[in-house]
Design a protein around this motif. Structure first.
Motif, PDB file in Angstrom:
ATOM      1  N   GLN A 111       0.827  -1.205   0.000  1.00 50.37           N
ATOM      2  CA  GLN A 111       0.000   0.000   0.000  1.00 50.37           C
ATOM      3  C   GLN A 111       0.866   1.261   0.000  1.00 50.37           C
ATOM      4  OE1 GLN A 111      -0.353  -2.580   2.085  1.00 50.37           O
ATOM      5  NE2 GLN A 111      -2.397  -3.407   1.684  1.00 50.37           N
ATOM      6  N   ASP A 112       1.995   1.216   0.720  1.00 50.58           N
ATOM      7  CA  ASP A 112       2.884   2.380   0.762  1.00 50.58           C
ATOM      8  C   ASP A 112       3.528   2.638  -0.598  1.00 50.58           C
ATOM      9  OD1 ASP A 112       2.291   2.842   3.389  1.00 50.58           O
ATOM     10  OD2 ASP A 112       4.163   2.038   4.194  1.00 50.58           O
ATOM     11  N   VAL A 113       3.877   1.562  -1.309  1.00 47.84           N
ATOM     12  CA  VAL A 113       4.431   1.733  -2.653  1.00 47.84           C
ATOM     13  C   VAL A 113       3.408   2.424  -3.555  1.00 47.84           C
ATOM     14  CG1 VAL A 113       5.240   0.541  -4.728  1.00 47.84           C
ATOM     15  CG2 VAL A 113       6.026  -0.211  -2.476  1.00 47.84           C
ATOM     16  N   LEU A 114       2.159   1.993  -3.487  1.00 43.99           N
ATOM     17  CA  LEU A 114       1.112   2.600  -4.315  1.00 43.99           C
ATOM     18  C   LEU A 114       0.872   4.057  -3.926  1.00 43.99           C
ATOM     19  CD1 LEU A 114      -1.402  -0.377  -4.490  1.00 43.99           C
ATOM     20  CD2 LEU A 114      -0.027   0.544  -6.376  1.00 43.99           C
ATOM     21  N   GLU A 115       0.911   4.355  -2.627  1.00 45.20           N
ATOM     22  CA  GLU A 115       0.727   5.737  -2.191  1.00 45.20           C
ATOM     23  C   GLU A 115       1.868   6.615  -2.705  1.00 45.20           C
ATOM     24  OE1 GLU A 115       0.633   8.288   1.969  1.00 45.20           O
ATOM     25  OE2 GLU A 115      -0.095   6.213   2.013  1.00 45.20           O
ATOM     26  N   LEU A 116       3.091   6.118  -2.596  1.00 48.50           N
ATOM     27  CA  LEU A 116       4.256   6.843  -3.083  1.00 48.50           C
ATOM     28  C   LEU A 116       4.178   7.056  -4.593  1.00 48.50           C
ATOM     29  CD1 LEU A 116       7.155   7.964  -2.919  1.00 48.50           C
ATOM     30  CD2 LEU A 116       7.967   5.595  -2.848  1.00 48.50           C
ATOM     31  N   GLN A 117       3.840   6.004  -5.308  1.00 48.85           N
ATOM     32  CA  GLN A 117       3.716   6.092  -6.769  1.00 48.85           C
ATOM     33  C   GLN A 117       2.685   7.153  -7.167  1.00 48.85           C
ATOM     34  OE1 GLN A 117       2.043   2.616  -8.845  1.00 48.85           O
ATOM     35  NE2 GLN A 117       3.766   2.723 -10.260  1.00 48.85           N
ATOM     36  N   ALA A 118       1.586   7.213  -6.428  1.00 44.91           N
ATOM     37  CA  ALA A 118       0.539   8.189  -6.732  1.00 44.91           C
ATOM     38  C   ALA A 118       1.023   9.616  -6.502  1.00 44.91           C
ATOM     39  CB  ALA A 118      -0.708   7.896  -5.898  1.00 44.91           C
ATOM     40  N   TYR A 119       1.756   9.846  -5.414  1.00 44.71           N
ATOM     41  CA  TYR A 119       2.312  11.186  -5.186  1.00 44.71           C
ATOM     42  C   TYR A 119       3.186  11.619  -6.366  1.00 44.71           C
ATOM     43  CZ  TYR A 119       1.005  11.129  -0.191  1.00 44.71           C
ATOM     44  OH  TYR A 119       0.326  11.104   1.003  1.00 44.71           O
ATOM     45  N   LEU A 120       4.053  10.708  -6.824  1.00 47.55           N
ATOM     46  CA  LEU A 120       4.985  11.047  -7.898  1.00 47.55           C
ATOM     47  C   LEU A 120       4.277  11.243  -9.228  1.00 47.55           C
ATOM     48  CD1 LEU A 120       7.884   8.615  -6.925  1.00 47.55           C
ATOM     49  CD2 LEU A 120       7.852  11.102  -6.633  1.00 47.55           C
ATOM     50  N   ALA A 121       3.127  10.598  -9.393  1.00 48.71           N
ATOM     51  CA  ALA A 121       2.350  10.739 -10.628  1.00 48.71           C
ATOM     52  C   ALA A 121       1.413  11.944 -10.592  1.00 48.71           C
ATOM     53  CB  ALA A 121       1.542   9.472 -10.875  1.00 48.71           C
ATOM     54  N   GLY A 122       1.296  12.599  -9.439  1.00 50.68           N
ATOM     55  CA  GLY A 122       0.351  13.693  -9.312  1.00 50.68           C
ATOM     56  C   GLY A 122      -1.084  13.232  -9.183  1.00 50.68           C
ATOM     57  N   GLU A 123      -1.247  12.005  -8.641  1.00 45.60           N
ATOM     58  CA  GLU A 123      -2.582  11.406  -8.494  1.00 45.60           C
ATOM     59  C   GLU A 123      -2.745  10.947  -7.046  1.00 45.60           C
ATOM     60  OE1 GLU A 123      -2.260   8.279 -11.325  1.00 45.60           O
ATOM     61  OE2 GLU A 123      -2.253   9.633 -13.065  1.00 45.60           O
ATOM     62  N   THR A 124      -2.622  11.881  -6.120  1.00 47.49           N
ATOM     63  CA  THR A 124      -2.557  11.560  -4.697  1.00 47.49           C
ATOM     64  C   THR A 124      -3.727  10.704  -4.237  1.00 47.49           C
ATOM     65  OG1 THR A 124      -2.438  12.486  -2.468  1.00 47.49           O
ATOM     66  CG2 THR A 124      -3.716  13.719  -4.084  1.00 47.49           C
ATOM     67  N   ARG A 125      -3.421   9.783  -3.327  1.00 46.61           N
ATOM     68  CA  ARG A 125      -4.449   8.947  -2.701  1.00 46.61           C
ATOM     69  C   ARG A 125      -4.904   9.522  -1.362  1.00 46.61           C
ATOM     70  NH1 ARG A 125      -3.890   2.668  -3.701  1.00 46.61           N
ATOM     71  NH2 ARG A 125      -3.702   2.682  -5.963  1.00 46.61           N
ATOM     72  N   VAL A 126      -4.301  10.636  -0.949  1.00 47.87           N
ATOM     73  CA  VAL A 126      -4.659  11.285   0.304  1.00 47.87           C
ATOM     74  C   VAL A 126      -5.243  12.655  -0.038  1.00 47.87           C
ATOM     75  CG1 VAL A 126      -3.844  12.071   2.555  1.00 47.87           C
ATOM     76  CG2 VAL A 126      -2.769  10.080   1.460  1.00 47.87           C
ATOM     77  N   ALA A 127      -6.507  12.823   0.214  1.00 45.02           N
ATOM     78  CA  ALA A 127      -7.215  14.027  -0.241  1.00 45.02           C
ATOM     79  C   ALA A 127      -6.515  15.306   0.211  1.00 45.02           C
ATOM     80  CB  ALA A 127      -8.654  14.007   0.289  1.00 45.02           C
ATOM     81  N   GLY A 128      -6.251  16.177  -0.750  1.00 46.41           N
ATOM     82  CA  GLY A 128      -5.692  17.486  -0.445  1.00 46.41           C
ATOM     83  C   GLY A 128      -4.210  17.513  -0.177  1.00 46.41           C
ATOM     84  N   VAL A 129      -3.517  16.385  -0.363  1.00 41.31           N
ATOM     85  CA  VAL A 129      -2.082  16.318  -0.056  1.00 41.31           C
ATOM     86  C   VAL A 129      -1.296  15.993  -1.325  1.00 41.31           C
ATOM     87  CG1 VAL A 129      -0.279  15.165   1.283  1.00 41.31           C
ATOM     88  CG2 VAL A 129      -2.526  15.572   2.304  1.00 41.31           C
ATOM     89  N   ASP A 130      -0.338  16.833  -1.656  1.00 41.59           N
ATOM     90  CA  ASP A 130       0.545  16.602  -2.796  1.00 41.59           C
ATOM     91  C   ASP A 130       1.997  16.630  -2.338  1.00 41.59           C
ATOM     92  OD1 ASP A 130      -1.167  16.335  -5.117  1.00 41.59           O
ATOM     93  OD2 ASP A 130      -1.701  18.447  -4.821  1.00 41.59           O
TER      94      ASP A 130
END
Length: 325
Positions: free
Chosen positions: A133-152
């Protein structure tokens, strides 16, 4: 076609040297690798290890990046459960902003040290369970598709720094395959599951936005010297240093004491770690390296140039490049 060669630099602190001299040596090593056509240099996160100076991995990458121009630099790897995904996205987003197109991010789930150090890192003993799950969260931050609302991640958002899954077990192989990420196997020190892990990764791989086909990087130790006798002497020195680092309890031991450690049981452990080692003069290396590539079914080799001296490591970098040209 020549297989791509890369370097894993543990920033070793050799006997009688300091962290400062180790870091200077890492700069020289990356510069030499750049001169001789290596693909990338990676630095591994370790903690509380007296002979390894790469604990602050992203800081070291930033320093080396300022003294090189083209070679890729990255983590091999960041032990993600030691950190929040946002922190790592920011760090490597910053590195990518400084050195665009040159930064890699390899990810592992081990602590990189012992139980007491895990406590000192404020790491939850169960944090490794969240690694996928942490890998996916990290990947999303780097892609500009955050999984945490309002956090980039700023810097980092939209950088798409390429991710690599590191491992020495079936877990990493199946995760890399499921996520469609490149897989780097730590066969330079944990060789036991190399072949089944790579086979599983290739069989189960699912294409992703980052990668459309499996890509395997395998770790190999190399001890290259101008003569076979010099290489053999260097390999023995490497074994002594490993024995002291693993079993010497931080003591400053003589060669004779290190040989006693090797004879008393450390030798079996050290020999196991060094199972996949190419050793010799340039004329002897090519067949050994190619044999390992076939065994590992690898697309790229990441080499730990093993030597007891900075000069020996730099010479090994040159000789291997010449041997494989």
């Amino acid at each position: 076609m020549r297989i791509p060669l890369s370097i894993l630099d543990l920033a070793p602190i050799n006997r009688g040297e300091t962290a400062s001299t180790s870091i200077a040596a890492s700069v020289a090593l990356a510069q030499r690798a750049e001169e001789h056509g290596y693909e990338r240099v990676w630095y591994a996160e370790h903690h509380n290890m007296p002979r390894i100076a790469s604990s602050a991995t992203s800081v070291l990458i930033a320093h080396v990046g300022a003294h090189t121009t083209t070679i890729r630099l990255g983590a091999g790897g960041v032990m993600l459960p030691n950190h929040s995904p946002l922190t790592i996205a920011e760090q490597f987003g910053t590195l990518d902003a400084m050195y665009p197109g040159r930064i890699d991010l390899g990810l592992g789930r081990a602590p990189g040290s012992d139980q007491n150090t895990m406590y000192a890192l404020r790491r939850n003993p169960n944090s490794a369970d969240r690694f996928p799950q942490d890998v996916l969260e990290l990947q999303a931050y780097l892609a500009g598709e955050t999984r945490v609302a309002g956090v980039d991640a700023i810097p980092g958002k939209g950088s798409r720094v390429p991710l690599y899954v590191l491992g020495s077990s079936m877990f990493g192989a199946t995760l890399a395959a499921a996520l469609g990420l490149p897989y780097a196997f730590a066969s330079h020190f944990a060789p036991q599951l190399l072949e089944p892990a790579v086979a599983a990764y290739r069989a189960e791989f699912k294409p992703s936005e980052q990668l459309d086909a499996p890509y395997v990087i395998a770790g190999l130790n190399v001890v290259a010297a101008d003569t076979e006798d010099a290489a053999r002497a260097e390999l023995q020195a490497v074994k002594r240093n490993l024995a002291i680092g693993l079993f010497g309890r931080g003591q400053s031991l003589t060669d004779e004491q290190a040989d006693q450690l090797l004879a008393q049981g450390a030798g079996h452990h050290v020999e196991g770690m060094l199972t996949h080692t190419a050793m010799g003069s340039p004329g002897q290396l090519a067949d050994q390296v190619e044999g390992f590539r076939k065994l590992a079914d690898a697309d790229e080799l990441i080499v730990a140039h093993q030597s007891s001296s900075v000069e020996g490591r730099l010479r090994s970098v040159e000789l291997l490049a010449q041997a494989m040209a």
